[in-house]
Design a protein around this motif. Structure first.
Motif, PDB file in Angstrom:
ATOM      1  N   GLY A 385       0.805  -1.219   0.000  1.00 42.88           N
ATOM      2  CA  GLY A 385       0.000   0.000   0.000  1.00 42.88           C
ATOM      3  C   GLY A 385       0.832   1.260   0.000  1.00 42.88           C
ATOM      4  O   GLY A 385       2.060   1.247   0.046  1.00 42.88           O
ATOM      5  N   ILE A 386       0.120   2.399  -0.049  1.00 46.14           N
ATOM      6  CA  ILE A 386       0.812   3.688  -0.077  1.00 46.14           C
ATOM      7  C   ILE A 386       1.499   3.993   1.254  1.00 46.14           C
ATOM      8  O   ILE A 386       2.333   4.893   1.335  1.00 46.14           O
ATOM      9  N   GLU A 387       1.146   3.247   2.298  1.00 44.05           N
ATOM     10  CA  GLU A 387       1.782   3.460   3.597  1.00 44.05           C
ATOM     11  C   GLU A 387       3.058   2.639   3.766  1.00 44.05           C
ATOM     12  O   GLU A 387       3.705   2.719   4.805  1.00 44.05           O
ATOM     13  N   HIS A 388       3.371   1.814   2.771  1.00 45.67           N
ATOM     14  CA  HIS A 388       4.600   1.008   2.817  1.00 45.67           C
ATOM     15  C   HIS A 388       4.615   0.104   4.053  1.00 45.67           C
ATOM     16  O   HIS A 388       5.597   0.051   4.795  1.00 45.67           O
ATOM     17  N   ARG A 389       3.529  -0.628   4.257  1.00 39.93           N
ATOM     18  CA  ARG A 389       3.431  -1.515   5.410  1.00 39.93           C
ATOM     19  C   ARG A 389       4.164  -2.828   5.148  1.00 39.93           C
ATOM     20  O   ARG A 389       4.235  -3.310   4.022  1.00 39.93           O
ATOM     21  N   CYS A 390       4.670  -3.420   6.219  1.00 37.19           N
ATOM     22  CA  CYS A 390       5.231  -4.765   6.183  1.00 37.19           C
ATOM     23  C   CYS A 390       4.562  -5.567   7.280  1.00 37.19           C
ATOM     24  O   CYS A 390       4.624  -5.169   8.463  1.00 37.19           O
ATOM     25  N   PRO A 391       3.875  -6.671   6.958  1.00 39.35           N
ATOM     26  CA  PRO A 391       3.236  -7.483   8.003  1.00 39.35           C
ATOM     27  C   PRO A 391       4.238  -7.861   9.091  1.00 39.35           C
ATOM     28  O   PRO A 391       5.392  -8.209   8.793  1.00 39.35           O
ATOM     29  N   LEU A 392       3.806  -7.800  10.338  1.00 35.86           N
ATOM     30  CA  LEU A 392       4.719  -8.011  11.457  1.00 35.86           C
ATOM     31  C   LEU A 392       5.464  -9.339  11.367  1.00 35.86           C
ATOM     32  O   LEU A 392       6.692  -9.361  11.564  1.00 35.86           O
ATOM     33  N   PRO A 393       4.813 -10.472  11.084  1.00 35.93           N
ATOM     34  CA  PRO A 393       5.577 -11.734  11.018  1.00 35.93           C
ATOM     35  C   PRO A 393       6.690 -11.691   9.973  1.00 35.93           C
ATOM     36  O   PRO A 393       7.796 -12.205  10.217  1.00 35.93           O
ATOM     37  N   GLN A 394       6.421 -11.089   8.819  1.00 34.66           N
ATOM     38  CA  GLN A 394       7.448 -10.998   7.784  1.00 34.66           C
ATOM     39  C   GLN A 394       8.584 -10.089   8.227  1.00 34.66           C
ATOM     40  O   GLN A 394       9.762 -10.357   7.964  1.00 34.66           O
ATOM     41  N   PHE A 395       8.234  -9.005   8.901  1.00 32.85           N
ATOM     42  CA  PHE A 395       9.259  -8.077   9.375  1.00 32.85           C
ATOM     43  C   PHE A 395      10.185  -8.760  10.382  1.00 32.85           C
ATOM     44  O   PHE A 395      11.412  -8.668  10.280  1.00 32.85           O
ATOM     45  N   LEU A 396       9.610  -9.467  11.334  1.00 29.62           N
ATOM     46  CA  LEU A 396      10.425 -10.137  12.344  1.00 29.62           C
ATOM     47  C   LEU A 396      11.295 -11.220  11.711  1.00 29.62           C
ATOM     48  O   LEU A 396      12.440 -11.434  12.139  1.00 29.62           O
ATOM     49  N   LYS A 397      10.764 -11.907  10.706  1.00 36.84           N
ATOM     50  CA  LYS A 397      11.547 -12.938  10.028  1.00 36.84           C
ATOM     51  C   LYS A 397      12.742 -12.316   9.310  1.00 36.84           C
ATOM     52  O   LYS A 397      13.845 -12.883   9.310  1.00 36.84           O
ATOM     53  N   ARG A 398      12.547 -11.150   8.707  1.00 36.45           N
ATOM     54  CA  ARG A 398      13.656 -10.460   8.040  1.00 36.45           C
ATOM     55  C   ARG A 398      14.759 -10.124   9.030  1.00 36.45           C
ATOM     56  O   ARG A 398      15.947 -10.287   8.752  1.00 36.45           O
ATOM     57  N   LEU A 399      14.379  -9.625  10.198  1.00 36.77           N
ATOM     58  CA  LEU A 399      15.366  -9.297  11.222  1.00 36.77           C
ATOM     59  C   LEU A 399      16.120 -10.547  11.668  1.00 36.77           C
ATOM     60  O   LEU A 399      17.347 -10.537  11.842  1.00 36.77           O
ATOM     61  N   GLU A 400      15.387 -11.625  11.864  1.00 38.65           N
ATOM     62  CA  GLU A 400      15.997 -12.875  12.291  1.00 38.65           C
ATOM     63  C   GLU A 400      16.982 -13.403  11.237  1.00 38.65           C
ATOM     64  O   GLU A 400      18.107 -13.798  11.559  1.00 38.65           O
ATOM     65  N   THR A 401      16.578 -13.366   9.985  1.00 32.41           N
ATOM     66  CA  THR A 401      17.438 -13.868   8.905  1.00 32.41           C
ATOM     67  C   THR A 401      18.701 -13.017   8.770  1.00 32.41           C
ATOM     68  O   THR A 401      19.811 -13.542   8.598  1.00 32.41           O
ATOM     69  N   ALA A 402      18.547 -11.700   8.842  1.00 28.78           N
ATOM     70  CA  ALA A 402      19.679 -10.794   8.647  1.00 28.78           C
ATOM     71  C   ALA A 402      20.712 -10.926   9.751  1.00 28.78           C
ATOM     72  O   ALA A 402      21.903 -10.649   9.529  1.00 28.78           O
ATOM     73  N   THR A 403      20.304 -11.323  10.952  1.00 24.62           N
ATOM     74  CA  THR A 403      21.233 -11.429  12.076  1.00 24.62           C
ATOM     75  C   THR A 403      21.617 -12.869  12.388  1.00 24.62           C
ATOM     76  O   THR A 403      22.316 -13.117  13.367  1.00 24.62           O
ATOM     77  N   ALA A 404      21.207 -13.812  11.546  1.00 22.34           N
ATOM     78  CA  ALA A 404      21.486 -15.243  11.793  1.00 22.34           C
ATOM     79  C   ALA A 404      22.967 -15.539  11.955  1.00 22.34           C
ATOM     80  O   ALA A 404      23.346 -16.373  12.814  1.00 22.34           O
ATOM     81  N   PRO A 405      23.878 -14.921  11.169  1.00 22.67           N
ATOM     82  CA  PRO A 405      25.304 -15.243  11.344  1.00 22.67           C
ATOM     83  C   PRO A 405      25.826 -14.983  12.764  1.00 22.67           C
ATOM     84  O   PRO A 405      26.817 -15.592  13.177  1.00 22.67           O
ATOM     85  N   ALA A 406      25.181 -14.097  13.509  1.00 27.14           N
ATOM     86  CA  ALA A 406      25.635 -13.782  14.861  1.00 27.14           C
ATOM     87  C   ALA A 406      25.021 -14.688  15.913  1.00 27.14           C
ATOM     88  O   ALA A 406      25.310 -14.534  17.101  1.00 27.14           O
ATOM     89  N   ARG A 407      24.212 -15.642  15.479  1.00 26.49           N
ATOM     90  CA  ARG A 407      23.504 -16.495  16.458  1.00 26.49           C
ATOM     91  C   ARG A 407      24.003 -17.934  16.439  1.00 26.49           C
ATOM     92  O   ARG A 407      23.333 -18.840  16.920  1.00 26.49           O
ATOM     93  N   GLY A 408      25.190 -18.135  15.842  1.00 27.56           N
ATOM     94  CA  GLY A 408      25.803 -19.451  15.892  1.00 27.56           C
ATOM     95  C   GLY A 408      25.260 -20.445  14.907  1.00 27.56           C
ATOM     96  O   GLY A 408      24.376 -20.179  14.146  1.00 27.56           O
TER      97      GLY A 408
END
Length: 408
Positions: A385-408
């Motif tokens: 949409g015009i508000e540039h929303r990201c569904p919360l589950p997808q957003f949290l998954k992106r954060l988790e994936t991007a920081t995976a190398p630091a989690r062993g």
């Protein structure tokens, strides 16, 4: 404060990025949506130069100006600019339904957490004083000088950090230390013009290199970018501090030149914050905090995290978004500037996230005016949409994936 409809404001911000409407864009702020929670990671305020930020061997045509604050500390003007920033934030937060427009905020609704360095603590105190004068808003942090992994994760010596993998990631991201230097040749030449030293070179000469530190817990960068980055930042800080223009870069550092030199300062983050492996380690503890802020029942409505430019640059890298404040180079985080992550309800009733880069313009910071720019950020592949929303589950998954190398 000039207010305009959200869609038109987005267009104005886009025009401003092209240099077509800079003055108007700086005075506009999108109408806030209704927000359930918000976490904002921001840089501390305007400070005096760090010890060694300008390498001792740097030569100039004239002496450096005097600063009205101890080295490395937030200046009185920097504190005033932060109080102004907080007043503007208070209006935005109130319009978003997060706090009342006046009076002392509910202590359970607002949390201010700073890094443990004196300049971040002072920044939090100035922000609290501007946000709710006379209310004694608590500014929380670890004991002064103690490591806080939210802001300095490599200082906690994470066991999973592999300096060789970090260097490999940096080299893939930059091409090489030499390639990074070549990309900023124009900025380095401009810096020499501003320094106007009696004979070249003005900055220390050392071959470009990036390697693991001797203790294996960090990265050592050498070469022109390392030498020039801090010098470029000090020149910008002179302007933001409100020094007479004749003193800012000895009268040779115009606002346009300072914005261009900001790219040299920001190049440092191409080594320490933006390569995927570095971003993962720089952000893993912060991502845990953000996730808790967006999901825990007991989380406050507003969580303000006050740290450093490295933190903002690393979060932008994890999210895959640029940051740009008026008067600053792209991806050169401004003092007081930060990434805002808002939890909202999408039209289908589900929780979603919206992002902004919230900043003062360089001219407003110099004048300590209580105006801000909220520039919407778009997540590639998660932009509804015009508000540039990201569904919360997808957003949290992106954060988790991007920081995976630091989690062993």
């Amino acid at each position: 404060m000039i207010t305009v409809p959200f869609a038109r404001t987005v267009a104005l911000v886009a025009l401003a990025a092209l240099g077509l409407l800079p003055a108007l864009a700086q005075a506009t702020t999108p109408k806030p949506p209704q927000v359930e929670r918000l976490v904002l990671l921001m840089r501390h305020g305007v400070r005096a130069p760090l010890d060694g930020e300008v390498p001792p061997a740097t030569r100039t045509g004239q002496p450096w100006p005097h600063w009205n604050a101890p080295a490395e500390q937030v200046t009185p003007h920097g504190a005033a600019a932060l109080r102004a920033l907080a007043r503007a934030d208070r209006r935005w937060f109130a319009a978003a339904g997060l706090v009342a427009a006046k009076g002392c905020p509910d202590p359970a609704a607002l949390r201010l957490w700073t890094n443990s360095s004196p300049r971040t603590i002072a920044s939090g105190e100035a922000y609290a004083a501007g946000f709710a004068p006379g209310c004694g808003v608590t500014v929380s942090h670890k004991p002064e000088g103690a490591n806080d992994p939210i802001f300095e994760p490599l200082g906690a010596y994470p066991a999973a950090f592999d300096a060789k993998r970090a260097v490999d990631s940096i080299l893939r991201y930059t091409g090489s230390a030499e390639a990074l230097t070549r990309r900023h040749a124009k900025g380095l030449t401009l810096l020499k013009q501003v320094l106007a030293c009696p004979a070249a070179p003005c900055s220390p000469v050392e071959p470009s290199s990036v390697r693991a530190s001797e203790d294996g817990h960090g990265i050592d960068l050498k070469g022109p970018i390392r030498a020039a980055s801090g010098t470029a930042q000090v020149l910008m800080l002179q302007y933001l501090e409100g020094m007479p223009l004749a003193q800012v870069g000895w009268g040779r550092a115009t606002p346009a030149r300072l914005e261009a030199l900001g790219a040299v300062h920001g190049a440092l983050f191409d080594v320490f914050s933006r390569p995927p492996y570095m971003a993962a380690f720089q952000m893993a503890p912060t991502v845990d905090r953000i996730t808790q802020d967006l999901t825990a029942v007991t989380a406050p409505k507003i969580d303000m995290l006050i740290g450093h430019d490295t933190n903002v640059a690393a979060l932008a890298a994890v999210l895959g978004v640029p940051v740009k404040a008026p008067g600053f180079a792209t991806n050169d985080p401004s003092p007081g500037g930060g990434i805002a992550i808002a939890l909202i309800r999408a039209p289908n009733g589900r929780q979603a996230v919206r992002l902004w880069y919230r900043s003062q313009s360089a001219t407003d910071m110099r004048a300590a005016r209580d105006r801000t720019v909220w520039a919407p950020l778009r997540l590639a592949g998660c932009d509804e949409g015009i508000e540039h929303r990201c569904p919360l589950p997808q957003f949290l998954k992106r954060l988790e994936t991007a920081t995976a190398p630091a989690r062993g």
